[in-house]
Design an enzyme around this catalytic site. Structure first.
Site, short mmCIF file in Angstrom:
data_model
loop_
_atom_site.label_atom_id
_atom_site.label_comp_id
_atom_site.label_asym_id
_atom_site.label_seq_id
_atom_site.Cartn_x
_atom_site.Cartn_y
_atom_site.Cartn_z
CB THR A 18 -0.92 0.01 1.25
OG1 THR A 18 -1.67 -1.19 1.26
CG2 THR A 18 -1.85 1.20 1.24
CB VAL A 19 3.14 2.65 2.53
CG1 VAL A 19 4.06 3.85 2.69
CG2 VAL A 19 1.99 2.74 3.53
CB ALA A 48 13.72 -5.22 -1.82
CD GLU A 134 6.27 14.30 10.15
OE1 GLU A 134 5.45 13.89 10.98
OE2 GLU A 134 7.01 15.28 10.33
N GLY A 139 0.20 9.60 9.45
CA GLY A 139 0.14 9.65 7.99
C GLY A 139 0.73 10.94 7.43
CE LYS A 210 0.21 5.13 13.41
NZ LYS A 210 -1.14 4.91 12.91
N GLY A 319 -3.45 5.34 4.84
CA GLY A 319 -3.68 5.24 3.40
C GLY A 319 -2.38 5.50 2.64
P1 NDP Z 1 1.89 -3.91 2.99
O1 NDP Z 1 1.68 -5.20 3.70
O2 NDP Z 1 0.86 -3.45 2.04
O3 NDP Z 1 3.29 -3.94 2.24
C1 NDP Z 1 4.43 -4.56 2.75
C2 NDP Z 1 5.44 -4.72 1.64
O4 NDP Z 1 6.64 -5.27 2.18
C3 NDP Z 1 4.98 -5.65 0.52
O5 NDP Z 1 5.31 -5.10 -0.73
C4 NDP Z 1 5.80 -6.94 0.76
O6 NDP Z 1 6.13 -7.65 -0.44
C5 NDP Z 1 7.06 -6.35 1.34
N1 NDP Z 1 7.81 -7.31 2.13
C6 NDP Z 1 7.36 -8.04 3.17
N2 NDP Z 1 8.37 -8.81 3.65
C7 NDP Z 1 9.45 -8.55 2.88
C8 NDP Z 1 10.79 -9.04 2.85
N3 NDP Z 1 11.22 -9.94 3.74
N4 NDP Z 1 11.63 -8.55 1.91
C9 NDP Z 1 11.21 -7.63 1.02
N5 NDP Z 1 9.95 -7.13 1.00
C10 NDP Z 1 9.09 -7.59 1.93
O7 NDP Z 1 2.13 -2.82 4.16
P2 NDP Z 1 1.83 -1.26 4.10
O8 NDP Z 1 2.33 -0.70 2.84
O9 NDP Z 1 0.44 -1.01 4.51
O10 NDP Z 1 2.73 -0.75 5.33
C11 NDP Z 1 4.13 -0.65 5.21
C12 NDP Z 1 4.66 0.11 6.42
O11 NDP Z 1 4.07 1.40 6.47
C13 NDP Z 1 4.34 -0.54 7.77
O12 NDP Z 1 5.38 -0.26 8.67
C14 NDP Z 1 3.08 0.20 8.21
O13 NDP Z 1 2.90 0.19 9.61
C15 NDP Z 1 3.42 1.60 7.74
N6 NDP Z 1 2.30 2.49 7.53
C16 NDP Z 1 1.20 2.06 6.82
C17 NDP Z 1 0.17 2.92 6.57
C18 NDP Z 1 -1.04 2.50 5.80
O14 NDP Z 1 -2.00 3.30 5.74
N7 NDP Z 1 -1.08 1.32 5.22
C19 NDP Z 1 0.22 4.31 7.05
C20 NDP Z 1 1.43 4.66 7.77
C21 NDP Z 1 2.42 3.76 7.99
P3 NDP Z 1 5.00 -8.33 -1.35
O15 NDP Z 1 4.24 -7.17 -1.96
O16 NDP Z 1 5.74 -9.09 -2.37
O17 NDP Z 1 4.17 -9.15 -0.44
N1 HSE Z 2 -2.90 1.00 10.40
C1 HSE Z 2 -2.57 2.35 10.58
C2 HSE Z 2 -3.82 3.16 10.89
C3 HSE Z 2 -1.89 2.88 9.36
O1 HSE Z 2 -4.92 2.64 10.67
O2 HSE Z 2 -3.69 4.28 11.36
C4 HSE Z 2 -1.38 4.28 9.51
O3 HSE Z 2 -0.29 4.30 10.38
#
Ligand code: NDP
Ligand code: HSE
Length: 441
Positions: A18-19, A48, A134, A139, A210, A319
């Protein structure tokens, strides 16, 4: 990292969910803006992921994608590593290696930062590189930078946040549309707000991480997620929402950190005289308070400073794109610095104030049996434990009777004792809900 003379800044991206995918797209879409602001091109040169064959929401040229994240952190051509994997392992090892290799790191990983703040910042300082986070809190809201830079000289006394988009979305949908908890959670997951394991959201642990980060920055001492007293929203019911609404409140998952300063007559304050109390719990917030208007996946931080007074930062707390916006801002800041700045300070460990000593008003609901004298028995338990009742409402009749109490200010320890004793009364079938009442003391 000195990138001041570079025309192309190379970025390595860890994770493309997602991010990460939103960050990739935003960087592509913002090329001209980035060039104007940074005077250089930002190029994502390696991405990666776990599974190279998984379909992505953005097109990424196959030669950029790898499934060994060490390739990114060990790539000499990469200036900045952006970590969007999440969790502790392998993120800790990857960020550590990137910092050791002289790369600045931007991370959205609150879970990791809330546990390894000093460890990682020490590494950044040793390598004369930057570590930014940040995006890990709120977010798109630039609250970490506001505290580190704009409010650097301010004495912050309390930080109250709505710091989790998923739970705020669920509570809003339950309250405004009468949606069932499970349905609202499913919607939040579909929109990409929730963590991979949503119990981190609904259990309050994501907000606790957080809050730990915000407290570390606001109070200049290291607070860890484990220090934060934490209750989630799993037990909040439609009946609580309804009662809150009728009483002029709304229910929010609040993250509250405050200093308990010098001069307080409290033996639990140490020699330095300053402790920090940190807690996350569902609370009734008066509809007149600015935090009550924070709906859906929006987040807000309500800050109270000695000179600034009250101020509130508000924005999209979860998001892909809101989070990517904060990441991009950090990357741009990282490439403008050539030596560690405020973002790379390691901190002394915080002295944590026990939550049991804090005072609050509370809202408690009890399901009681249909017999005479129940009210007297219940009132006796409150009185015995020094918890004074402000109001009581009976909802339902006979075997359906539910009593809802709001208390005056009382100590958390006294309230917890009251709850335990109430639960053991024969006439109390069940303790329904238990909410703190915020903000109208
Ligand atoms: P996702 O689960 O959507 O994405 C995680 C990504 O990491 C995927 O692309 C996955 O690969 C990859 N991944 C997992 N394990 C490995 C590994 N061992 N080596 C390489 N790549 C790996 O998570 P989000 O994008 O939602 O969240 C990412 C971070 O951002 C987290 O720390 C979350 O807390 C933080 N965050 C998220 C927010 C949100 O709204 N979603 C908001 C603010 C912070 P693959 O795609 O191949 O499975
Ligand atoms: N899972 C988190 C939330 C993502 O819902 O706020 C943003 O950090």
């Amino acid at each position: 990292m000195n990138t001041s003379s570079k025309k192309v800044i190379s970025v390595g991206l860890l994770g493309c969910g997602t991010v990460g995918a939103s960050f990739f797209k935003l960087t592509e879409d913002s090329k001209i803006q980035i060039l104007k602001t940074a005077g250089a091109e930002l190029k994502i040169v390696k991405v990666a992921v776990k599974d190279k064959n998984k379909p992505r929401s953005v097109y990424i040229s196959p030669e950029l994608i790898c499934d060994d994240p060490m390739e990114v952190v060990n790539d000499d051509s990469i200036d900045v590593v952006v970590e969007c994997i999440g969790g502790i392992n392998p993120a800790l090892e990857l960020i550590s290696a990137a910092l050791d290799n002289g790369k600045s790191v931007v991370s959205a990983n609150k879970e990791l930062l809330a546990r390894y703040w000093n460890h990682l910042h020490d590494k950044a300082a040793a390598g004369k590189v930057q570590l930014f986070c940040e995006a890990a809190v709120g977010g798109a809201i630039p609250v970490v930078r506001a505290l580190e830079v704009s409010l650097a000289g301010e004495q912050i006394s309390r930080v109250t946040g709505i710091l989790n988009g998923t739970t705020n979305y669920i509570l809003t949908k339950m309250s405004e549309e009468g949606l069932a908890y499970e349905d609202a959670l499913r919607e939040a997951q579909e929109m990409g707000f929730a963590e991979a394991d949503p119990t981190a959201d609904v259990g309050g642990h994501d907000a606790a991480s957080k809050l730990a980060i915000l407290s570390s920055v606001a109070f200049h001492s290291e607070v860890r997620a484990d220090d934060v007293f934490c209750e989630g929203i799993e037990n909040v019911t439609a009946a609580d929402m309804d009662f809150a609404k009728r009483s002029g409140y709304t229910v929010k998952l609040l993250a509250v950190a405050q200093t308990l300063g010098q001069g307080a007559e409290d033996s639990s304050l140490g020699d330095s005289g300053q402790k920090i109390a940190v807690r996350v719990y569902p609370a009734m917030v008066p509809l007149t308070h600015p935090l009550a208007s924070v709906r859906l996946s929006f987040n807000a931080c309500f800050l109270e400073g000695a000179a600034s007074g009250e101020l509130m930062l508000y924005g999209r707390g979860a998001g892909g794109f809101p989070t990517a916006s904060a990441i991009l801002g950090d990357v741009m800041t990282a490439v403008s610095y050539s030596s560690p700045g405020t973002a790379s300070n390691s901190l002394k460990r915080a002295d944590i104030y026990p939550v049991g000593g804090l005072e609050n008003k509370y809202c408690i609901s009890l399901y009681v049996s249909d017999e005479s004298g129940v009210l007297a028995k219940v009132a006796e338990v409150f009185a015995k434990n020094k918890v004074s009742i402000r109001s009581m409402e009976q909802m339902g009749m006979f075997s359906e009777a539910r009593l809802v109490f709001i208390t005056h200010m009382a100590k958390e320890d006294d309230m917890q004792r009251t709850l335990a004793e109430l639960a053991s009364l024969a006439c109390v079938e069940k303790v329904g809900s238990f909410l703190r009442v915020y903000g109208d003391e």
